[in-house]
Enzyme design. Structure first.
Site, PDB file in Angstrom:
ATOM      1  N   SER A  91       0.855  -1.187   0.000  1.00 31.58           N
ATOM      2  CA  SER A  91       0.000   0.000   0.000  1.00 31.58           C
ATOM      3  C   SER A  91       0.891   1.238   0.000  1.00 31.58           C
ATOM      4  O   SER A  91       2.087   1.167   0.306  1.00 31.58           O
ATOM      5  CB  SER A  91      -0.916  -0.026   1.224  1.00 31.58           C
ATOM      6  OG  SER A  91      -0.176  -0.303   2.387  1.00 31.58           O
ATOM      7  N   GLU A 129       1.039   5.533   0.973  1.00 28.50           N
ATOM      8  CA  GLU A 129       0.406   6.608   1.763  1.00 28.50           C
ATOM      9  C   GLU A 129       0.693   7.992   1.176  1.00 28.50           C
ATOM     10  O   GLU A 129       1.806   8.268   0.722  1.00 28.50           O
ATOM     11  CB  GLU A 129       0.959   6.526   3.194  1.00 28.50           C
ATOM     12  CG  GLU A 129       0.426   7.596   4.122  1.00 28.50           C
ATOM     13  CD  GLU A 129       0.889   7.377   5.557  1.00 28.50           C
ATOM     14  OE1 GLU A 129       0.763   6.245   6.085  1.00 28.50           O
ATOM     15  OE2 GLU A 129       1.396   8.326   6.156  1.00 28.50           O
ATOM     16  N   ARG A 179      -4.899   7.324  17.301  1.00 32.18           N
ATOM     17  CA  ARG A 179      -5.178   8.324  18.313  1.00 32.18           C
ATOM     18  C   ARG A 179      -4.841   9.717  17.791  1.00 32.18           C
ATOM     19  O   ARG A 179      -5.595  10.659  17.964  1.00 32.18           O
ATOM     20  CB  ARG A 179      -4.329   8.056  19.571  1.00 32.18           C
ATOM     21  CG  ARG A 179      -4.646   9.027  20.697  1.00 32.18           C
ATOM     22  CD  ARG A 179      -3.600   9.004  21.779  1.00 32.18           C
ATOM     23  NE  ARG A 179      -2.332   9.559  21.306  1.00 32.18           N
ATOM     24  CZ  ARG A 179      -1.264   9.726  22.057  1.00 32.18           C
ATOM     25  NH1 ARG A 179      -1.284   9.339  23.325  1.00 32.18           N
ATOM     26  NH2 ARG A 179      -0.150  10.237  21.568  1.00 32.18           N
ATOM     27  N   ASP A 186      -2.041  13.060  17.541  1.00 36.26           N
ATOM     28  CA  ASP A 186      -1.306  13.861  18.531  1.00 36.26           C
ATOM     29  C   ASP A 186      -1.912  15.241  18.600  1.00 36.26           C
ATOM     30  O   ASP A 186      -2.133  15.869  17.569  1.00 36.26           O
ATOM     31  CB  ASP A 186       0.165  14.002  18.117  1.00 36.26           C
ATOM     32  CG  ASP A 186       0.889  12.679  18.208  1.00 36.26           C
ATOM     33  OD1 ASP A 186       0.854  12.084  19.300  1.00 36.26           O
ATOM     34  OD2 ASP A 186       1.459  12.249  17.194  1.00 36.26           O
ATOM     35  N   PHE A 188      12.125  14.146  10.879  1.00 33.96           N
ATOM     36  CA  PHE A 188      10.976  13.246  11.061  1.00 33.96           C
ATOM     37  C   PHE A 188      11.285  12.188  12.121  1.00 33.96           C
ATOM     38  O   PHE A 188      10.463  11.864  12.959  1.00 33.96           O
ATOM     39  CB  PHE A 188      10.661  12.488   9.772  1.00 33.96           C
ATOM     40  CG  PHE A 188       9.895  13.270   8.743  1.00 33.96           C
ATOM     41  CD1 PHE A 188       9.383  14.535   9.017  1.00 33.96           C
ATOM     42  CD2 PHE A 188       9.660  12.728   7.492  1.00 33.96           C
ATOM     43  CE1 PHE A 188       8.681  15.244   8.057  1.00 33.96           C
ATOM     44  CE2 PHE A 188       8.957  13.428   6.522  1.00 33.96           C
ATOM     45  CZ  PHE A 188       8.472  14.685   6.808  1.00 33.96           C
ATOM     46  N   HIS A 204       4.108  -0.979   3.498  1.00 37.78           N
ATOM     47  CA  HIS A 204       3.299   0.242   3.355  1.00 37.78           C
ATOM     48  C   HIS A 204       4.289   1.379   3.138  1.00 37.78           C
ATOM     49  O   HIS A 204       5.107   1.668   4.022  1.00 37.78           O
ATOM     50  CB  HIS A 204       2.482   0.456   4.632  1.00 37.78           C
ATOM     51  CG  HIS A 204       1.655   1.702   4.647  1.00 37.78           C
ATOM     52  ND1 HIS A 204       0.429   1.791   4.038  1.00 37.78           N
ATOM     53  CD2 HIS A 204       1.878   2.916   5.210  1.00 37.78           C
ATOM     54  CE1 HIS A 204      -0.080   3.015   4.225  1.00 37.78           C
ATOM     55  NE2 HIS A 204       0.779   3.712   4.931  1.00 37.78           N
TER      56      HIS A 204
END
Ligand SMILES: Cc1cc2nc3c(=O)[nH]c(=O)nc-3n(C[C@H](O)[C@H](O)[C@H](O)COP(=O)(O)OP(=O)(O)OC[C@H]3O[C@@H](n4cnc5c(N)ncnc54)[C@H](O)[C@@H]3O)c2cc1C
Length: 275
Positions: free
Chosen positions: A7, A9, A98, A100, A207, A257
């Site tokens: 996949s 992103e 969740r 941030d 990052f 991914h």
């Protein structure tokens, strides 16, 4: 390749020009025939609308799309509305997180952790969505310990997730150990490895500090030695990340991914070497 779960992103573009550029990128990446394209939410100040617009574009082009959905700061009503919108657009996949809160943002909303979001999605929509959650082979930066983080991950899977995607990493052993421990703790679902191509060293270092991914010392030193020589950084990055992918697949990773950062070249180059 096709037996694996591949996949790619994207993040939602902020301007019409960005959206057009992403369409061109997507057309190139679609030639690789990934299982689906996912679209982040909330990262870098992007909005839910940007995520929705991008997944609707992807669906119109005929590809499977997985919007990311983060619950921090959200309410049951706001999340319910978003789920309904995705159902109305025939979206059947979600990456549930969740998220941030930006520092100083205030109250956390009605969901504290991703396991509560997964439970809520299942309670509201049954089996409509294939739910992916996040996993951290090198530990989530806020976790109390690796053991605690693993228990929290297992709880999240047991709340009704179908699969997981990991944070990116460059230490294959961290991934293999995490998968082994998760399986021992009863997780049978696939844990797909998140892959960050290396194309720019200062961005990668920034990052990685934010998300707690370790760049091995020898990789950092090599990258530093190339200075501004972008061609050498890319060539080295391609070798390192392709070898990582090969090791992961040979060791049983169920899929990869790719964090494409909305660029086609690096993901395509790695992918073509793996075929
Ligand atoms: C594949 C992937 C995609 C991502 N996409 C996005 C995105 O689109 N937008 C975005 O903003 N961010 C995204 N992120 C980043 C993610 O939102 C952050 O890493 C965030 O800090 C944690 O999200 P989570 O869903 O893993 O949280 P959780 O699983 O809730 O875990 C967060 C922390 O809380 C602990 N914890 C979990 N459950 C409990 C519990 N019940 N009790 C006590 N402690 C608990 C965990 O150990 C961990 O330290 C993504 C990350 C990954 C790996």
């Amino acid at each position: 390749m096709s037996s694996h779960n591949f996949s790619i992103e994207f993040f939602p573009p902020k301007t019409p020009e960005g959206a057009e550029k992403l369409r061109v990128t997507r057309a190139k990446l679609a030639e690789l025939q990934p299982k689906y394209f996912s679209v982040t939410f909330g990262a870098g100040g992007t909005t839910q609308q940007g995520t929705l617009d991008t997944v609707v574009d992807i669906r119109k082009e005929g590809y499977a799309a997985a919007p990311h959905l983060s619950c921090v700061g959200g309410t049951r009503d706001s999340i319910r509305d978003i789920l309904k919108q995705y159902q109305a657009h025939d979206i059947h996949r979600l990456v549930a997180l969740r998220g941030d809160l930006p520092s100083g943002y205030g109250a956390a909303g009605e969901f504290r952790y991703a396991n509560e979001l997964v439970e809520f999605i299942r309670a509201e929509t049954g089996d409509w969505f294939h739910i992916e959650v996040a996993a951290y082979p090198e530990m989530h930066p806020q976790a109390r310990s690796p053991q605690d983080d693993l228990q929290n991950f297992v709880r999240k899977m047991n709340a009704g997730a179908n699969a997981a995607i990991t944070q990116y990493f460059y230490n294959a052993d961290a991934y293999f150990q995490f998968v082994e421990l998760a399986q021992k703790a009863g997780v049978a679902a696939p844990i797909v490895a998140g892959i960050m191509p290396i194309t720019n060293s200062s961005q990668l270092i920034r990052f990685s500090e934010m998300c707690g991914a370790e760049i091995p010392r020898w990789v950092r030193l090599k990258l530093a030695s190339f200075g501004d020589d972008s061609a050498s950084i890319k060539a080295f990055g391609l070798d390192v990340v392709t070898q990582l992918c090969e090791r992961l697949l040979a060791g049983g990773a169920p899929g990869l991914h790719f964090y494409s950062l909305n660029q086609a070249a690096a993901t395509t180059a790695i992918w073509q070497r793996l075929v």
